[in-house]
Design an enzyme around this catalytic site. Structure first.
Site, PDB file in Angstrom:
ATOM      1  N   HIS A 175      77.117  44.975   8.374  1.00  0.00           N
ATOM      2  CA  HIS A 175      76.963  45.714   9.622  1.00  0.00           C
ATOM      3  C   HIS A 175      77.502  47.139   9.526  1.00  0.00           C
ATOM      4  O   HIS A 175      77.460  47.895  10.496  1.00  0.00           O
ATOM      5  CB  HIS A 175      77.689  44.936  10.730  1.00  0.00           C
ATOM      6  CG  HIS A 175      77.251  45.286  12.113  1.00  0.00           C
ATOM      7  ND1 HIS A 175      78.128  45.720  13.091  1.00  0.00           N
ATOM      8  CD2 HIS A 175      76.036  45.275  12.700  1.00  0.00           C
ATOM      9  CE1 HIS A 175      77.472  45.940  14.212  1.00  0.00           C
ATOM     10  NE2 HIS A 175      76.208  45.690  14.003  1.00  0.00           N
ATOM     11  N   LYS A 177      77.888  51.104   8.846  1.00  0.00           N
ATOM     12  CA  LYS A 177      76.958  52.228   8.995  1.00  0.00           C
ATOM     13  C   LYS A 177      77.660  53.495   8.511  1.00  0.00           C
ATOM     14  O   LYS A 177      78.641  53.924   9.117  1.00  0.00           O
ATOM     15  CB  LYS A 177      76.536  52.384  10.448  1.00  0.00           C
ATOM     16  CG  LYS A 177      76.063  51.060  11.091  1.00  0.00           C
ATOM     17  CD  LYS A 177      76.134  51.104  12.579  1.00  0.00           C
ATOM     18  CE  LYS A 177      76.216  49.725  13.193  1.00  0.00           C
ATOM     19  NZ  LYS A 177      75.238  48.773  12.736  1.00  0.00           N
ATOM     20  N   ASP A 182      77.220  65.291  -0.299  1.00  0.00           N
ATOM     21  CA  ASP A 182      77.954  66.486  -0.698  1.00  0.00           C
ATOM     22  C   ASP A 182      77.635  67.608   0.272  1.00  0.00           C
ATOM     23  O   ASP A 182      76.552  67.657   0.865  1.00  0.00           O
ATOM     24  CB  ASP A 182      77.597  66.886  -2.131  1.00  0.00           C
ATOM     25  CG  ASP A 182      76.150  67.314  -2.279  1.00  0.00           C
ATOM     26  OD1 ASP A 182      75.875  68.526  -2.235  1.00  0.00           O
ATOM     27  OD2 ASP A 182      75.278  66.426  -2.438  1.00  0.00           O
ATOM     28  N   HIS A 488      75.751  50.242  22.777  1.00  0.00           N
ATOM     29  CA  HIS A 488      75.909  49.827  21.388  1.00  0.00           C
ATOM     30  C   HIS A 488      77.184  50.410  20.781  1.00  0.00           C
ATOM     31  O   HIS A 488      77.467  50.223  19.597  1.00  0.00           O
ATOM     32  CB  HIS A 488      74.679  50.275  20.576  1.00  0.00           C
ATOM     33  CG  HIS A 488      74.573  49.644  19.232  1.00  0.00           C
ATOM     34  ND1 HIS A 488      74.843  50.325  18.067  1.00  0.00           N
ATOM     35  CD2 HIS A 488      74.219  48.391  18.847  1.00  0.00           C
ATOM     36  CE1 HIS A 488      74.652  49.527  17.029  1.00  0.00           C
ATOM     37  NE2 HIS A 488      74.288  48.344  17.463  1.00  0.00           N
ATOM     38  N   LYS A 490      81.054  51.189  19.683  1.00  0.00           N
ATOM     39  CA  LYS A 490      82.187  50.402  19.200  1.00  0.00           C
ATOM     40  C   LYS A 490      83.385  51.348  19.154  1.00  0.00           C
ATOM     41  O   LYS A 490      83.763  51.867  18.105  1.00  0.00           O
ATOM     42  CB  LYS A 490      81.914  49.848  17.803  1.00  0.00           C
ATOM     43  CG  LYS A 490      80.714  48.877  17.737  1.00  0.00           C
ATOM     44  CD  LYS A 490      79.435  49.572  17.428  1.00  0.00           C
ATOM     45  CE  LYS A 490      78.300  48.645  17.086  1.00  0.00           C
ATOM     46  NZ  LYS A 490      77.944  47.634  18.043  1.00  0.00           N
ATOM     47  N   ASP A 495      95.197  56.514  25.624  1.00  0.00           N
ATOM     48  CA  ASP A 495      96.033  57.577  26.187  1.00  0.00           C
ATOM     49  C   ASP A 495      95.538  58.986  25.862  1.00  0.00           C
ATOM     50  O   ASP A 495      96.335  59.933  25.781  1.00  0.00           O
ATOM     51  CB  ASP A 495      97.481  57.432  25.687  1.00  0.00           C
ATOM     52  CG  ASP A 495      98.118  56.119  26.118  1.00  0.00           C
ATOM     53  OD1 ASP A 495      97.627  55.514  27.082  1.00  0.00           O
ATOM     54  OD2 ASP A 495      99.101  55.703  25.482  1.00  0.00           O
TER      55      ASP A 495
END
Length: 639
Positions: A175, A177, A182, A488, A490, A495
């Site tokens: 999973h 990504k 360079d 989608h 994550k 704070d």
């Protein structure tokens, strides 16, 4: 006391911060660029806040920057993805000169002599038809007669033997990504090439291109004409609506990009079947020490993973003893450790966007609890609130999740995931409610401390040249002109000083280390930290959080400056409830303010969670909001 606020012990004990640092080094002097959605430009309201240097906040487009990085690479392009689709275009619009597809760009770069190496998850479609549409077979075939090297990576076994290998391949995924390339030097004193890396939730695949406006009809004949994506309702591309997509991504520069590169090298070497070695890196051509950014806005960044030795060859031998070992597996679960550490550190508020939210099943009251879904994120969030209540202070936790997981919301898999999510919510609200009662807080409600939201859109104008709806669902969705925006992301912000961005969901699959392979980065600016004297810092993390809230809430209010206050939580809940009423109204009388809507549940004073009256099912579906447990599915698949 109802909840103990003491450490849960073991590897998550009081020295967690130190052990986490020893597992993955915190890299100093880095640079981080944060992205919301695949494309983004300045919106009204951005003038209300500044970046870390005091300049007006200016968002930038993730895929536009990815496109630039790909076309300017001269030596290598390394890509890992759950899905990579060759037919997408990264930049779109009338002002775009380069209209090549992703596949065409990569083929052209490889023909120029650039080493282009791609690792994609090998879905189980050699035995059964594709379940989730990753395009892995089509992508591999597309590059067969080119200089691009593609590895279709099977998810390695978690148990010995053929049965264990088959189970892992069917249930778990690769999973991660990332895009590593360079880049030209930025220093006149050092002309060597740099290494930069993109990390986050955005796959280079269809349906991901979106903007903060999240159109569902208006772009079907232009920007989405060859990229229609709808995985939640059976409608035609020429009719719509499309499934809008919200995601978070980032670009990291400096030594931490080398950690992302090392992850790619460790995984590639595990898959190498001979004759496909990666190019070598020498310090005459590449700055292998990494650039050091010394400005006031520099970042400290830590690379985090969920992975086992079945999916990579661990190369940092001096840290091997820090890995977990179970059944001869070496396991890195630093993402889970990183989340728990930051939740415990948080003093004011936590803001979470995630595709899934479930776990801490060992604390559920439900008799059907899956004891394998024991990640600690949910219970640690509760303990954070409980500790604040006992100290006489306030701590706010905002959680944005999709209205329902992707797919048919009435399907067994989606309904079971919703069931686990409901069990998690019930546990959290019940414990918070008990603590409120024990503390004698008569004028507070559990949602003053913890609230769940989703995002959605409703429009009042539909292009006249779209095809007329024919099926019942097309007619209904055209009449209502509304659809949930798929979350989608994550991400977690603590704070306004610390942010985690990556590919990992808040479920056992992502947090375990033994299931899905994941990556993330934990980032903060050492010159912009929360203190009791100064309060929330005014750095780039806070500016990014405000930009996200501007997208979701539609306009800026003074209360949003202090998200840890009960006044801010109540203001956000007020806007979200009003938007929900506008979203579900029979007719759209006035537009929603932004996209944020309350998650369609009721929370009673005693913490009891139920469906909203009249909305036992999600709007425009026959799918139960609270979900339901399946008697057929393997729990490890849905947790």
């Amino acid at each position: 006391a109802v909840v103990s606020t003491q450490s849960t012990g073991g590897t998550l004990g009081p020295h967690l911060g130190r052990s986490l640092k020893r597992l993955q080094q915190v890299r100093e002097g880095c640079k981080v660029t944060l992205y919301q959605d695949a494309e983004h430009t300045t919106q009204p309201g951005h003038e209300n806040f500044c970046n870390a240097l005091g300049d007006p906040y200016e968002p930038s487009g993730a895929w536009r920057r990815v496109h630039e990085a790909l076309v300017t690479a001269t030596k290598f392009i390394f890509i890992t993805g759950w899905s990579v689709f060759t037919e997408i275009t990264l930049v779109r619009g009338d002002d775009v000169e380069d209209t090549r597809t992703l596949g065409e760009i990569l083929k052209d770069k490889a023909a120029e002599g650039v080493s282009v190496n791609i690792m994609i998850w090998d879905e189980y479609d050699d035995l059964i038809p594709s379940l989730v549409g990753t395009h892995d077979t089509a992508t591999a075939e597309y590059f067969e007669d080119s200089d691009v090297i593609v590895k279709r990576c099977k998810r390695g076994a978690t148990k010995e033997g053929v049965a264990g290998d088959s189970f892992a391949r069917l249930c778990y995924t690769h999973h991660q990504k990332s895009i590593i390339v360079d880049a030209p030097a930025v220093s006149e004193e050092d002309e060597r090439l740099r290494i930069i890396a993109f990390v986050g939730g955005l796959d280079l695949t269809n349906g991901r291109y979106d903007t903060p406006e999240h159109p569902i009809f208006s772009t079907l004949l232009d920007k989405h004409v060859s990229d229609f994506y709808q995985n939640c309702a059976a409608v035609r591309p020429e009719c719509g609506p499309r499934e809008p997509w919200h995601d978070i991504h980032c670009l990291v520069e400096g030594v931490v990009a080398h950690d992302v590169l090392r992850n790619f090298q460790e995984r590639w070497s595990k898959e190498d079947d001979g004759g496909m070695d990666l190019p070598s890196f020498d310090d005459e051509e590449f700055n292998l020490e990494g650039d050091v950014y010394e400005g006031d806005d520099s970042w400290n960044v830590q690379f985090l993973r969920s992975i086992t030795n079945h999916s990579c060859n661990f190369t940092l031998l001096d840290r091997m003893h820090k890995l977990k070992c179970e059944r001869k597996e070496k396991i890195e679960d630093s993402i889970h450790t990183g989340y728990i550490h930051q939740v415990r550190r948080s003093q004011n508020f936590l803001y979470i966007e995630n595709q899934y939210f479930l776990g801490s099943a060992h604390v559920w009251e439900d008799d059907s609890k899956p004891m394998k879904a024991v990640n600690l994120v949910a219970i640690e969030l509760v303990k954070n609130i409980v500790e604040a209540i006992r100290e006489g202070s306030h701590h706010s936790i905002y959680v944005i999740i999709p209205m329902y997981p992707e797919g048919d919301p009435g399907s067994m898999a989606v309904q079971e995931i919703l069931h686990w999510q409901t069990c998690t919510m019930r546990m959290m609200y019940k414990l918070i409610a008990q603590e409120i009662e024990e503390a004698g807080l008569e004028d507070t409600h559990p949602t003053d401390f913890l609230s769940f939201y989703c995002i959605a859109t409703r429009v009042n104008e539909i292009p006249e040249d779209l095809a007329e709806p024919e099926t019942d669902i097309e007619i209904l969705l055209r009449e209502k002109a509304r659809f949930p925006i798929y979350v989608h992301s994550k991400m977690m912000i603590c704070d306004d000083e610390y942010i985690i961005v990556g590919s990992a969901n808040i479920n056992q699959r992502s947090m375990s280390g033994r299931r899905d392979t994941e990556m993330a980065v934990g980032c903060y600016q050492p010159n912009f930290l929360w203190t009791e004297e100064e309060g929330l810092p005014k750095g780039d993390v806070g500016a990014f959080r405000k930009s996200l809230w501007l997208e979701h809430l539609g306009e800026w209010c003074e209360e949003y400056e202090n998200p840890g206050s009960i006044e801010c939580m109540r203001k956000v809940n007020e806007v979200a409830r009003a938007n929900w009423e506008k979203y579900v109204a029979d007719e759209m009388e006035e537009p929603m303010v932004g996209h944020l809507v309350s998650y369609p549940i009721t929370v009673e004073q005693d913490g009891t969670v139920g469906p909203l009256e009249g909305f036992e099912n999600f709007p425009d579906t026959e799918a139960a909001v609270l979900g339901g447990k399946s008697a057929m599915l393997v729990e490890k698949l849905t947790t």
